[in-house]
Enzyme design. Structure first.
Site, PDB file in Angstrom:
ATOM      1  N   ILE A 220      10.625 -16.713  -7.503  1.00 58.71           N
ATOM      2  CA  ILE A 220      11.866 -15.699  -7.217  1.00 58.71           C
ATOM      3  C   ILE A 220      10.625 -14.280  -7.343  1.00 58.71           C
ATOM      4  O   ILE A 220      10.171 -14.152  -8.391  1.00 58.71           O
ATOM      5  CB  ILE A 220      12.503 -15.919  -8.052  1.00 58.71           C
ATOM      6  CG1 ILE A 220      13.425 -17.341  -7.203  1.00 58.71           C
ATOM      7  CG2 ILE A 220      13.540 -15.077  -8.158  1.00 58.71           C
ATOM      8  CD1 ILE A 220      14.155 -17.593  -8.720  1.00 58.71           C
ATOM      9  N   HIS A 221      10.941 -13.322  -7.068  1.00 59.49           N
ATOM     10  CA  HIS A 221       9.955 -12.183  -7.486  1.00 59.49           C
ATOM     11  C   HIS A 221      11.011 -10.547  -7.091  1.00 59.49           C
ATOM     12  O   HIS A 221      10.300  -9.575  -8.193  1.00 59.49           O
ATOM     13  CB  HIS A 221       8.375 -12.052  -7.090  1.00 59.49           C
ATOM     14  CG  HIS A 221       8.450 -11.407  -5.623  1.00 59.49           C
ATOM     15  ND1 HIS A 221       8.844 -12.548  -4.621  1.00 59.49           N
ATOM     16  CD2 HIS A 221       7.269 -10.446  -4.790  1.00 59.49           C
ATOM     17  CE1 HIS A 221       8.163 -11.319  -3.384  1.00 59.49           C
ATOM     18  NE2 HIS A 221       8.129 -10.315  -4.078  1.00 59.49           N
ATOM     19  N   ARG A 222      12.053 -11.227  -6.083  1.00 62.40           N
ATOM     20  CA  ARG A 222      11.869  -9.218  -5.807  1.00 62.40           C
ATOM     21  C   ARG A 222      12.385  -9.092  -6.971  1.00 62.40           C
ATOM     22  O   ARG A 222      13.479  -9.618  -7.310  1.00 62.40           O
ATOM     23  CB  ARG A 222      12.745  -9.530  -4.472  1.00 62.40           C
ATOM     24  CG  ARG A 222      11.680  -9.458  -3.005  1.00 62.40           C
ATOM     25  CD  ARG A 222      12.429  -9.905  -2.275  1.00 62.40           C
ATOM     26  NE  ARG A 222      11.411 -10.390  -0.879  1.00 62.40           N
ATOM     27  CZ  ARG A 222      11.134  -9.400  -0.502  1.00 62.40           C
ATOM     28  NH1 ARG A 222      11.242  -7.232  -0.753  1.00 62.40           N
ATOM     29  NH2 ARG A 222      10.044  -9.369   0.572  1.00 62.40           N
TER      30      ARG A 222
ATOM     31  N   ARG B  50       7.618 -10.452 -14.280  1.00 60.00           N
ATOM     32  CA  ARG B  50       9.167  -9.997 -14.732  1.00 60.00           C
ATOM     33  C   ARG B  50      10.194 -10.769 -14.450  1.00 60.00           C
ATOM     34  O   ARG B  50      10.809 -10.337 -15.362  1.00 60.00           O
ATOM     35  CB  ARG B  50       9.310  -8.371 -12.833  1.00 60.00           C
ATOM     36  CG  ARG B  50      10.750  -8.124 -13.495  1.00 60.00           C
ATOM     37  CD  ARG B  50      10.962  -7.044 -11.708  1.00 60.00           C
ATOM     38  NE  ARG B  50       9.549  -6.990 -10.905  1.00 60.00           N
ATOM     39  CZ  ARG B  50       9.065  -7.231 -10.085  1.00 60.00           C
ATOM     40  NH1 ARG B  50       9.654  -8.155  -9.125  1.00 60.00           N
ATOM     41  NH2 ARG B  50       8.446  -5.952  -9.445  1.00 60.00           N
TER      42      ARG B  50
ATOM     43  N   ASP C  98      12.212 -15.558  -1.983  1.00 60.08           N
ATOM     44  CA  ASP C  98      12.322 -14.403  -1.655  1.00 60.08           C
ATOM     45  C   ASP C  98      11.365 -13.610  -0.800  1.00 60.08           C
ATOM     46  O   ASP C  98      11.591 -12.440  -0.798  1.00 60.08           O
ATOM     47  CB  ASP C  98      13.738 -13.418  -2.875  1.00 60.08           C
ATOM     48  CG  ASP C  98      12.319 -13.116  -3.931  1.00 60.08           C
ATOM     49  OD1 ASP C  98      11.342 -13.524  -3.697  1.00 60.08           O
ATOM     50  OD2 ASP C  98      13.019 -13.039  -5.243  1.00 60.08           O
TER      51      ASP C  98
END
Length: 358
Positions: free
Chosen positions: A204-206, A237, A280
């Site tokens: 998950i990075h967006r 993040r 994602d």
């Protein structure tokens, strides 16, 4: 010929590795590598350069994190200084990051030809920052190297037909080159005590997910309710967001195991052995296809539409019920992976041949 390669994020390191390796074998071509510093975590930058044997960048702008506008502006200022110093014959850009659009804009304004690797991708979602970067970069590029025929057709719809080439996907070339080495050298399965097809790999990075607490909460609920073992290499993040939220913390260590950011070899190894992949990321969707692993995409759309058409990728957004249902019940057939969607693995040679002829 002098080529200025501009990279700044993990997917670009992977893509650049293949072409840089090929360029090193040729005489008469000098590649200058400029790292914008968009990914500033050492695990997400230095380790990739080391593993993939990418030459040490000639320049590193070290821009780090900032708002999209400020980050892109700082990149453009630094890139312009280097272009004015080096005056390359081509500026080579990859993908759809802020580093991509910064390089494209500087090249266009200084009348330096731009070669865009992975051109023509469209999700048709202008709410995605990456979509804006793609559209603008393609519109001002001189040579557009598309990974698929779908990408070529996307450009045709926008009136872009000159300088467009379907060269296949450069990530497939890199995957084929390093797969064997990754399996031999990676120890991550033993380190994490993981068994073949006994876990779900998740990334998950967006910003649309990690910067939205409600989205992140819903993803974690879906993952937890699946009751499967979830391995989550954590983007800086995302880690920051979780550390700031007590509600999100309670899901950790139930069935979700967070690990530090990992290198390319460990990632390949985790992908190959995963039961399913939840992501994602655009690049990870393709890597799931390369490895014949079912993919569940935490978005409402994707630029890699071929994976949806082939029935090997499901779009679930951030709906907890859909996430759980797909993890538990999505089972593509083996024949769904039979098509050669992304070329023949000889993308670098095709790109260089075209560059030399222009």
């Amino acid at each position: 010929m002098k080529i200025l390669t501009i990279i700044g994020a993990r997917p670009q390191f992977i893509k650049a590795a293949s072409l840089s390796r090929y360029l090193k074998s040729l005489s008469g071509i000098k590649e200058i590598i400029l790292h914008t510093g968009q990914h500033y975590d050492s695990n997400m930058s230095e380790e990739f350069f080391s593993e993939l044997d990418i030459p040490t960048p000639d320049y590193n702008l070290q821009v780090g994190s900032d708002t999209p506008a400020r980050q892109t502006a700082k990149m453009m200022m630094g890139i312009e200084d280097i272009v004015l110093k080096e005056w390359p014959d081509f500026i080579l850009i990859y993908g759809d990051t802020n580093s991509t659009i910064a390089g494209a804009l500087v090249g266009a304004k200084l009348h330096i030809p731009i070669a865009h690797v992975e051109a023509g991708l469209r999700s048709y979602d202008r709410g995605m920052p990456e979509e804006i970067n793609r559209v603008v970069s393609d519109s001002i590029s001189t040579l557009l190297f598309c990974p698929t025929e779908t990408a070529v057709n996307n450009l045709k719809k926008e009136g872009i037909a000159t300088g467009v080439y379907n060269v296949g996907d450069i990530m497939l070339e890199n995957y084929q080159y390093y797969k064997g080495k990754a399996q031999k050298t990676s120890t991550i399965l033993n380190n994490l005590n993981l068994k073949f097809k006994k876990y779900i790999l998740c990334t998950i990075h967006r910003a649309s997910n990690t910067d939205n607490t409600e989205n992140l909460k819903n993803i974690f609920i879906g993952l937890t309710n699946s009751k499967e073992t979830i391995i989550l290499p954590l983007h800086p993040r995302t880690k920051k967001k979780i550390d700031q939220n007590e509600f999100l913390k309670k899901y950790i260590d139930q069935n979700i195991k967070i690990i530090d950011p990992i290198g390319y070899f460990d990632m390949i190894c985790l992908e190959i052995n995963a039961k399913k992949i939840v992501t994602d990321s655009g690049g990870v969707q393709k890597e799931a296809y390369f490895n014949k692993v079912p993919c569940i995409t935490l978005r409402e759309n994707t630029e890699w539409v071929e994976t949806i058409e082939q029935g090997v990728n499901q779009l679930v957004g951030v709906d907890p019920k859909k996430i759980k249902e797909s993890i538990n019940n999505f089972h593509p057939q083996k024949q769904n992976y039979s098509k050669q969607l992304y070329g023949d693995g000889k993308t670098s040679a095709k790109i260089i041949e075209i560059l030399l002829s222009n």
